[in-house]
Scaffold this motif. Structure first.
Motif, mmCIF file in Angstrom:
data_model
loop_
_atom_site.group_PDB
_atom_site.id
_atom_site.type_symbol
_atom_site.label_atom_id
_atom_site.label_comp_id
_atom_site.label_asym_id
_atom_site.label_seq_id
_atom_site.Cartn_x
_atom_site.Cartn_y
_atom_site.Cartn_z
ATOM 1 N N UNK A 49 0.841 -1.200 0.000
ATOM 2 C CA UNK A 49 0.000 0.000 0.000
ATOM 3 C C UNK A 49 0.874 1.246 0.000
ATOM 4 N N UNK A 50 0.275 2.343 -0.425
ATOM 5 C CA UNK A 50 0.955 3.640 -0.363
ATOM 6 C C UNK A 50 0.658 4.268 0.995
ATOM 7 N N UNK A 77 -0.907 -3.391 -4.729
ATOM 8 C CA UNK A 77 -0.949 -4.774 -5.197
ATOM 9 C C UNK A 77 -1.290 -5.659 -4.010
ATOM 10 N N UNK A 78 -1.756 -6.874 -4.302
ATOM 11 C CA UNK A 78 -2.144 -7.784 -3.222
ATOM 12 C C UNK A 78 -2.093 -9.214 -3.722
ATOM 13 N N UNK A 79 -1.955 -10.133 -2.780
ATOM 14 C CA UNK A 79 -1.948 -11.548 -3.139
ATOM 15 C C UNK A 79 -3.370 -12.026 -3.394
ATOM 16 N N UNK A 111 0.325 6.836 -9.056
ATOM 17 C CA UNK A 111 -0.765 5.848 -9.107
ATOM 18 C C UNK A 111 -2.050 6.481 -8.586
ATOM 19 N N UNK A 112 -3.130 6.340 -9.361
ATOM 20 C CA UNK A 112 -4.393 6.984 -8.988
ATOM 21 C C UNK A 112 -5.532 5.997 -8.777
ATOM 22 N N UNK A 113 -5.335 4.743 -9.127
ATOM 23 C CA UNK A 113 -6.402 3.751 -8.958
ATOM 24 C C UNK A 113 -5.892 2.592 -8.109
ATOM 25 N N UNK A 114 -6.784 1.933 -7.392
ATOM 26 C CA UNK A 114 -6.358 0.796 -6.570
ATOM 27 C C UNK A 114 -5.770 -0.328 -7.423
ATOM 28 N N UNK A 115 -4.787 -1.004 -6.873
ATOM 29 C CA UNK A 115 -4.139 -2.158 -7.505
ATOM 30 C C UNK A 115 -3.587 -1.812 -8.888
ATOM 31 N N UNK A 116 -2.937 -0.651 -8.960
ATOM 32 C CA UNK A 116 -2.342 -0.224 -10.225
ATOM 33 C C UNK A 116 -1.192 -1.137 -10.644
ATOM 34 N N UNK A 117 -0.612 -1.868 -9.682
ATOM 35 C CA UNK A 117 0.507 -2.771 -9.984
ATOM 36 C C UNK A 117 0.091 -4.212 -9.665
ATOM 37 N N UNK A 118 -1.067 -4.577 -10.186
ATOM 38 C CA UNK A 118 -1.630 -5.890 -9.870
ATOM 39 C C UNK A 118 -0.736 -7.029 -10.345
ATOM 40 N N UNK A 119 0.058 -6.785 -11.392
ATOM 41 C CA UNK A 119 0.931 -7.848 -11.908
ATOM 42 C C UNK A 119 1.989 -8.268 -10.889
ATOM 43 N N UNK A 120 2.228 -7.416 -9.887
ATOM 44 C CA UNK A 120 3.195 -7.771 -8.839
ATOM 45 C C UNK A 120 2.668 -8.904 -7.961
ATOM 46 N N UNK A 121 1.403 -9.238 -8.125
ATOM 47 C CA UNK A 121 0.801 -10.361 -7.394
ATOM 48 C C UNK A 121 1.609 -11.646 -7.573
ATOM 49 N N UNK A 122 2.170 -11.839 -8.758
ATOM 50 C CA UNK A 122 2.970 -13.050 -8.998
ATOM 51 C C UNK A 122 4.180 -13.113 -8.070
#
Length: 228
Positions: free
Chosen positions: A10-11, A19-21, A106-117
């Motif tokens: 989180x910021x 990002x999140x699992x 970053x202005x939207x939630x989970x902007x780096x969703x690919x980091x989930x991996x």
């Protein structure tokens, strides 16, 4: 046995999830701790560094540095040293993948969703790899925790503060005032009728004047000569 159930990045300044699992747990107790984590994320700026909140079955651990924080929901059997070692590893992986400019914009939630991996891989490593293989990292974190113990939060600290959630305060809506129109009096009706009659008379006079001017065009110029 899994001891780290959920993790997110989180910021810090506004609690925006970056990002999140993937979440495979849907029990009522776990969802309640997800809500607690979300509430706590909005107030991370108040708790710089490391902190923990422990309950009967779950615990929340967080570690922040700069404007990036990593948070996790763990089993109560998970040692704090392992949880903070996991969060520090996650923090280094994330900040190595994205620069501060991207994070700040970053202005939207989970902007780096690919980091989930990456989160899933690191989480799996800490859940299933023997702690003896991470001995040096765990010892380093243990020494740091001795020098600067994490902030210990109560369950009340993780509750939704003053009804604030997702950065919005609840709105208190009041009913609109009920205005009633006063009945029209007899004097008002008479005034309206007289106004309508005057308007009609003026309209009739205007029509007659126009007809007279068209039938006798010279009369208009004679009238002008008389007035000049």
């Amino acid at each position: 046995m899994s001891m780290i159930f959920f993790a997110c990045v989180v910021r810090v300044r506004d609690g925006l999830p970056l990002s999140a699992s993937t979440d495979f747990y849907h029990t009522q107790d776990f969802l309640e701790w997800r809500r607690r984590l979300k509430s706590l994320a909005l107030r991370l700026a108040q708790y710089p560094g490391r902190g923990s909140a422990e309950g009967r079955d779950f615990s929340i651990h967080f570690s922040s540095f700069g404007d990036v924080a990593c948070m996790a929901i763990c089993s109560c059997q998970c040692p704090a040293t392992m949880a903070f070692c996991f969060l520090e590893t996650l923090w280094w992986e994330f900040t190595a993948s994205y620069d501060t400019t991207c994070i700040g914009l970053a202005s939207r939630p989970y902007a780096f969703l690919e980091f989930d991996n990456i989160i899933q891989k690191v989480k799996w490593h800490f859940n299933y790899v023997s702690s003896s293989q991470m001995e040096s990292s765990l010892e380093k974190i243990q020494e740091e925790l001795k020098l600067q113990p994490p902030v210990v939060l109560t369950l009340e600290d993780t509750d939704v503060a003053n009804g604030v959630m997702n950065g919005h305060t609840p709105m208190h809506l009041e009913p609109a005032p009920n205005f009633r129109m006063e009945p029209v009096t007899a004097l008002g009706i008479l005034s309206l009728i007289l106004n309508i009659m005057c308007a009609a008379l003026n309209l009739i006079r205007g029509v007659h004047l126009a007809e007279h001017s068209l039938q006798n065009p010279g009369s208009w110029f004679c009238w002008l000569d008389q007035t000049s």
